[in-house]
Design an enzyme around this catalytic site. Structure first.
Site, PDB file in Angstrom:
ATOM      1  N   TYR A 103       0.831  -1.199   0.000  1.00  0.00           N
ATOM      2  CA  TYR A 103       0.000   0.000   0.000  1.00  0.00           C
ATOM      3  C   TYR A 103       0.868   1.253   0.000  1.00  0.00           C
ATOM      4  O   TYR A 103       0.678   2.162  -0.819  1.00  0.00           O
ATOM      5  CB  TYR A 103      -0.916  -0.011   1.227  1.00  0.00           C
ATOM      6  CG  TYR A 103      -1.724   1.253   1.396  1.00  0.00           C
ATOM      7  CD1 TYR A 103      -2.663   1.644   0.450  1.00  0.00           C
ATOM      8  CD2 TYR A 103      -1.542   2.073   2.517  1.00  0.00           C
ATOM      9  CE1 TYR A 103      -3.404   2.805   0.606  1.00  0.00           C
ATOM     10  CE2 TYR A 103      -2.273   3.235   2.685  1.00  0.00           C
ATOM     11  CZ  TYR A 103      -3.209   3.594   1.728  1.00  0.00           C
ATOM     12  OH  TYR A 103      -3.934   4.746   1.880  1.00  0.00           O
ATOM     13  N   PRO A 276     -48.711  27.595  41.057  1.00  0.00           N
ATOM     14  CA  PRO A 276     -48.990  28.952  41.531  1.00  0.00           C
ATOM     15  C   PRO A 276     -48.961  29.039  43.057  1.00  0.00           C
ATOM     16  O   PRO A 276     -49.509  28.184  43.757  1.00  0.00           O
ATOM     17  CB  PRO A 276     -50.392  29.233  40.983  1.00  0.00           C
ATOM     18  CG  PRO A 276     -50.476  28.387  39.745  1.00  0.00           C
ATOM     19  CD  PRO A 276     -49.728  27.128  40.089  1.00  0.00           C
ATOM     20  N   VAL A 278     -46.503  28.533  45.043  1.00  0.00           N
ATOM     21  CA  VAL A 278     -45.511  27.661  45.672  1.00  0.00           C
ATOM     22  C   VAL A 278     -44.168  28.379  45.794  1.00  0.00           C
ATOM     23  O   VAL A 278     -43.729  29.077  44.873  1.00  0.00           O
ATOM     24  CB  VAL A 278     -45.347  26.353  44.870  1.00  0.00           C
ATOM     25  CG1 VAL A 278     -44.095  25.593  45.300  1.00  0.00           C
ATOM     26  CG2 VAL A 278     -46.572  25.463  45.045  1.00  0.00           C
TER      27      VAL A 278
END
Length: 364
Positions: A103, A276, A278
């Site tokens: 290669y 709401p 809290v």
């Protein structure tokens, strides 16, 4: 500008095509596996620039190295020599061109053919001897350990590590493509990089940490460099069914709390809701700091200095995005003053530690 890409359907070719299309002033011509040499000659005739990416690295027999790397490159050189113009050429060679194997020898021979063309005709040639490349669309279980490990780990498949101490030299695909485009634009050689060095075992550990982050919510430092590139590569192998994952929701009468993300060096992200009326909080920290952003609803923040009892109060809402930061030594709480559910994003500068929470109850 008309650009020819050989090997356009490969890993690098796909990424390069996408980036070139984004430029808006480049016309792309492709030479792919199965096209004839006659077709190559015709495409070269009209090319202003050539990215020569085509090659063979996993043949059935070694003779294909010669055909797919050297002979194709020689044909390209002949086509350029016959053409009426002299397009610049970038060739993606391999670091193995320095090694004595089939290669490497074929890539070296291709380099020599291009350099000879440059000497004889003045054709501008740039050669990149590339290390291991990784990134999106790299084929797994082929010739990239990173791609294989990313794919297998993300798909719950086994991997094999023969030597954890093996050092890999890695180049991220986006960095390579940016370098190539810059070289095309400038007409001058641009050094490719950065090239990262990492031990194979360390690479695998990071990939498994990415996988586990969906369970423990703890993310590696993926904001830059190699870790950014690795994480991007890892998740690119997800199937669409993996794009989302569930989180644990802790709910009570006040609302819910969900941790989204924890980091090792930049704290954690979460969000909570409140019905709401809290109030949540009512504590102080010695060192921990937090940033709150109301995404939906209306909120009242109250603060009290734990030594002087000095107090402070402010209101915010989704109508005017505003970050509210808690200060060490000040007790604080948040109340939903609206008529609908409130949703608040929260960042803390440290990951919550149940053994050392740095959260002391103290009413405001």
């Amino acid at each position: 500008m008309r650009v020819l890409i050989t090997g356009a359907n490969g890993f690098v070719g796909k990424n390069l095509q996408v980036r070139l299309r984004e430029l808006g002033d480049v016309e792309i011509d492709c030479f792919v596996n199965g096209d004839s040499i006659a077709a190559l000659e015709e495409k070269v005739e009209h090319a202003d620039f050539i990215f020569h990416l085509a090659g063979v690295n996993r043949p059935r027999n070694e003779s294909e190295f010669e055909t797919g790397n050297f002979e194709l490159t020689r044909s390209l050189c002949c086509a350029i020599e016959k053409a009426r113009r002299r397009p610049g050429v970038i060739y993606t060679s391999s670091a193995q061109a320095e090694l004595d194997n089939a290669y490497g020898n074929s890539k070296l021979a291709a380099e020599c053919a291009l350099l000879d063309l440059q000497t004889r005709t003045g054709t501008p040639v740039q050669i990149y001897r590339l290390p291991n490349i990784f990134g999106k669309w790299c084929r797994p279980n082929y010739n990239s350990a990173v791609a294989t490990f990313c794919y297998n780990i993300s798909h719950d498949l086994p991997i094999q590590v023969n030597n954890r101490d093996t050092i890999l030299s890695l180049l991220y695909i986006d960095d390579l493509v940016s370098t190539m485009i810059s070289a095309m634009r400038s007409g001058t050689f641009t050094e490719v990089g950065p090239v990262y060095q990492i031990a194979l075992g360390t690479l695998v550990d990071h990939l498994y940490a990415f996988k586990e982050s969906r369970n423990n919510l703890t993310m590696e430092a993926v904001g830059g460099g190699l870790m950014r590139a690795l994480y991007s590569s890892y998740i690119s192998y997800f199937e669409p069914s993996q794009f989302a994952y569930p989180l644990v929701q802790h709910a009570d009468a006040r609302g819910s709390f969900v941790e989204m993300l924890k980091t090792k060096d930049a704290g954690q992200f979460s969000f909570f809701t409140a019905h709401p009326g809290v109030t949540r909080g009512g504590h102080y920290h010695h060192s921990k700091t937090e940033k709150f952003l109301v995404l939906k609803g209306q909120a009242r923040f109250r603060f009290r200095h734990i030594l002087t009892d000095a107090t402070y109060e402010l209101s915010t809402s989704d109508a005017m995005p505003e970050v509210v930061e808690t200060i060490p030594g000040w007790s604080h709480d948040i109340t939903n003053t609206g008529s609908d559910q409130m949703i608040v994003m929260l960042w803390a500068n440290e990951v919550f530690d149940r053994q050392n929470p740095d959260t002391v109850a103290s009413k405001v």
